[in-house]
Scaffold this motif. Structure first.
Motif, short mmCIF file in Angstrom:
data_model
loop_
_atom_site.label_atom_id
_atom_site.label_comp_id
_atom_site.label_asym_id
_atom_site.label_seq_id
_atom_site.Cartn_x
_atom_site.Cartn_y
_atom_site.Cartn_z
N SER A 84 -4.76 -36.85 17.86
CA SER A 84 -5.45 -35.65 17.98
C SER A 84 -4.01 -34.50 18.18
CB SER A 84 -6.41 -35.49 19.31
OG SER A 84 -6.87 -34.06 19.56
N TYR A 85 -3.44 -34.77 19.01
CA TYR A 85 -2.17 -33.98 19.28
C TYR A 85 -1.18 -33.61 18.22
CZ TYR A 85 2.27 -32.14 21.39
OH TYR A 85 3.21 -31.75 21.49
N LEU A 86 -0.86 -34.78 17.51
CA LEU A 86 -0.11 -34.64 16.36
C LEU A 86 -0.57 -33.97 15.29
CD1 LEU A 86 1.70 -38.46 16.38
CD2 LEU A 86 2.47 -36.07 17.24
N TYR A 87 -1.97 -34.32 14.81
CA TYR A 87 -2.73 -33.33 14.04
C TYR A 87 -2.55 -31.90 14.26
CZ TYR A 87 -6.11 -31.57 10.93
OH TYR A 87 -6.92 -31.01 9.77
N GLY A 88 -2.91 -31.74 15.50
CA GLY A 88 -2.67 -29.98 15.94
C GLY A 88 -1.39 -29.74 15.62
N GLU A 89 -0.42 -30.38 16.14
CA GLU A 89 0.93 -29.72 15.98
C GLU A 89 1.31 -29.74 14.30
OE1 GLU A 89 3.22 -28.79 18.69
OE2 GLU A 89 1.28 -28.77 19.34
N TYR A 90 0.97 -30.62 13.46
CA TYR A 90 1.18 -30.50 12.29
C TYR A 90 0.54 -29.34 11.76
CZ TYR A 90 0.60 -31.34 7.20
OH TYR A 90 0.54 -31.36 5.89
N LYS A 91 -0.82 -28.98 11.94
CA LYS A 91 -1.42 -28.00 11.43
C LYS A 91 -0.74 -26.51 11.92
CE LYS A 91 -4.75 -27.68 9.43
NZ LYS A 91 -4.91 -27.84 7.79
N ARG A 92 -0.28 -26.53 13.15
CA ARG A 92 0.55 -25.29 13.48
C ARG A 92 1.63 -25.14 12.85
NH1 ARG A 92 -2.61 -26.63 17.97
NH2 ARG A 92 -1.19 -28.17 18.96
N LYS A 93 2.42 -26.16 12.52
CA LYS A 93 3.74 -25.96 12.11
C LYS A 93 3.53 -25.61 10.64
CE LYS A 93 8.12 -28.56 11.72
NZ LYS A 93 8.25 -27.90 10.29
N THR A 94 2.69 -26.23 9.90
CA THR A 94 2.57 -25.85 8.74
C THR A 94 2.12 -24.31 8.65
OG1 THR A 94 1.51 -28.00 8.10
CG2 THR A 94 1.08 -26.18 6.45
N LYS A 95 1.28 -23.76 9.55
CA LYS A 95 0.98 -22.34 9.26
C LYS A 95 1.96 -21.64 9.73
CE LYS A 95 -2.39 -19.02 11.55
NZ LYS A 95 -3.61 -18.92 12.41
N ALA A 96 3.09 -22.01 10.77
CA ALA A 96 4.24 -21.04 11.18
C ALA A 96 5.08 -21.16 9.81
CB ALA A 96 4.82 -21.86 12.33
N ASP A 97 5.21 -22.33 9.04
CA ASP A 97 6.03 -22.29 7.91
C ASP A 97 5.68 -21.35 6.93
OD1 ASP A 97 7.81 -24.02 9.27
OD2 ASP A 97 7.24 -25.75 8.10
N GLU A 98 4.35 -21.33 6.69
CA GLU A 98 3.54 -20.36 5.71
C GLU A 98 3.77 -18.91 5.88
OE1 GLU A 98 -0.30 -21.64 5.43
OE2 GLU A 98 0.13 -23.54 4.25
N GLU A 99 3.61 -18.57 7.27
CA GLU A 99 4.03 -17.25 7.66
C GLU A 99 5.30 -16.93 7.51
OE1 GLU A 99 2.80 -17.15 11.57
OE2 GLU A 99 0.53 -17.29 11.00
N GLU A 100 6.59 -17.74 7.74
CA GLU A 100 7.83 -17.30 7.61
C GLU A 100 8.13 -17.12 6.22
OE1 GLU A 100 10.38 -20.29 9.37
OE2 GLU A 100 9.68 -19.79 11.30
N GLU A 101 7.65 -17.91 5.21
CA GLU A 101 7.64 -17.90 3.97
C GLU A 101 7.13 -16.51 3.51
OE1 GLU A 101 5.89 -21.06 1.92
OE2 GLU A 101 7.47 -22.67 2.75
N LEU A 102 6.21 -16.00 3.86
CA LEU A 102 5.37 -14.81 3.55
C LEU A 102 6.42 -13.48 3.97
CD1 LEU A 102 1.82 -15.52 4.09
CD2 LEU A 102 2.79 -15.10 2.06
N ILE A 103 6.79 -13.68 5.19
CA ILE A 103 7.69 -12.64 5.86
C ILE A 103 9.01 -12.54 5.09
CG2 ILE A 103 9.10 -12.05 7.75
CD1 ILE A 103 6.74 -13.29 9.66
N GLY A 104 9.56 -13.88 4.75
CA GLY A 104 10.76 -13.67 3.87
C GLY A 104 10.45 -13.26 2.40
N ALA A 105 9.54 -13.59 1.91
CA ALA A 105 9.22 -13.08 0.62
C ALA A 105 8.94 -11.45 0.39
CB ALA A 105 7.92 -13.90 -0.05
#
Length: 367
Positions: A331-352
């Motif tokens: 449960s914990y690892l899945y939640g961390e994975y989803k949050r990290k994936t979302k944060a990476d996507e936001e960074e890519e959008l900001i960078g683009a």
């Protein structure tokens, strides 16, 4: 797993740049250090638990000896410190020394609690109870280092707490031969106390490491902490006649003979050193919560080790407890994975959207 490769948002992970020798290090060096510390944590966690129980199973009886071996391996770090790059300025300040003394005394008491628990409980049981440290670590991280709290974190806390309760209630037929019901309960309580203390140590260590820029300094601090913890154990041994008891154990009481007694003691010292240095390194390189997750995940391996080496019983309550543990981790690892994936996507959008600003912001990134 989130590492200190960049500044993190909202206080997650306590992220700062990966560091070594007082300057930003490359991704490669950071990954090597991370792999080395995780390997040390894996080997140390598994070996130290099994060897500590092995000592009691074959005639060892001194909890002070068991406490001493948990910290007495600190001289093994001295060659690593000697050959490590020196920071550009003196990093080990009098303030850090005082903190190391206080934390060392704290760890000495924690080690004694672990010894009491190991002397009365099967390896699989003590390992599952110690896994509850993640729940305490999460709560303390929220208070001390402002770790964000999510549903998956809370779910993990509830499941791990349930796991420990199931084991505490299962004392009628899980206790080892020769251990009374009251002794079993003492073992559960002291092991639970050790879990709470270790959970408190991790965020405190993260706070202390915020002012540290070199991995060499982390090892120096570890030497100081463990030297103090060793001194605490030696005072306890001297007051209780532990040194004479140690000689008697080696000569008479240990059923595998004197030579194997000292081999087991030496191997236990080395394994505990791997465990504690790996833990400290993971806190420095990632965060207290990530270190706690790694430590707790490896305790499940100890459960299997206890079944294989000591043929621990594995009844329905223990199965339910282990399932709760694994479910909590997942449960914990899945939640961390989803949050990290979302944060990476936001960074890519900001960078683009703003490539010029993104390029300027990378001036301090790890290369």
């Amino acid at each position: 797993m989130e590492t200190k490769g960049r500044e993190t948002r909202g206080g997650q992970g306590g992220g700062v740049s990966a560091r070594g020798g007082g300057r930003v290090t490359s991704h490669g060096v950071h990954r090597i250090l991370l792999a080395a510390n995780y390997s040390a944590l894996f080997l140390g966690t598994l070996a130290s638990s099994l060897l500590s129980r092995f000592y009691f199973v074959h005639g060892g009886s001194s909890r002070w000896v068991s406490t001493l071996v948990q910290s007495a391996g600190f001289p093994l770090l001295l060659p690593l410190i000697y050959f490590s790059p020196r920071p550009p300025r003196t990093a080990f300040t009098p303030r850090l020394l005082l903190l190391c003394v206080l934390i060392g005394l704290f760890l000495g008491v924690n080690n004694l609690f672990i010894s009491w628990g190991v002397s009365y409980l099967p390896v699989s049981t003590s390992s599952l109870i110690l896994s509850s440290q993640l729940a305490f670590n999460l709560l303390l991280s929220v208070v001390l280092v402002r770790q964000p709290l999510y549903f998956t974190n809370l779910n993990c806390v509830l499941l791990l707490t349930l796991s420990s309760i199931l084991l505490a209630l299962n004392h009628s037929h899980e206790r080892p031969s020769g251990v009374t019901s009251s002794q079993y309960i003492i073992g559960v309580l002291t092991t639970l106390g050790a879990a709470v203390m270790f959970a408190l140590y991790l965020p405190i260590a993260q706070i202390v490491y915020r002012g540290v820029t070199a991995f060499r300094t982390v090892m120096e601090m570890q030497v100081a902490m463990e030297a103090v913890a060793t001194g605490f154990a030696m005072v306890g041994m001297a007051a209780s006649g532990g040194f004479k008891q140690m000689k008697r154990e080696a000569a008479v009481e240990f059923d595998l003979g004197r030579a194997r007694y000292w081999v087991i003691i030496g191997a236990t010292v080395a394994s505990w050193q791997l465990c504690f240095m790996g833990t400290a390194g993971m806190v420095f390189l990632t965060s207290s919560l990530n270190s706690g997750i790694c430590s707790t995940a490896l305790l499940v391996v100890n459960v299997v080790g206890g079944l294989v080496v000591f043929h621990d019983e594995f009844g329905a309550q223990k199965v339910a407890s282990m399932v709760s543990c694994v479910w909590g981790f997942a449960s914990y690892l899945y939640g961390e994975y989803k949050r990290k994936t979302k944060a990476d996507e936001e960074e890519e959008l900001i960078g683009a959207a703003n490539p010029a600003s993104n390029a300027a912001g990378n001036g301090g990134e790890i290369v």
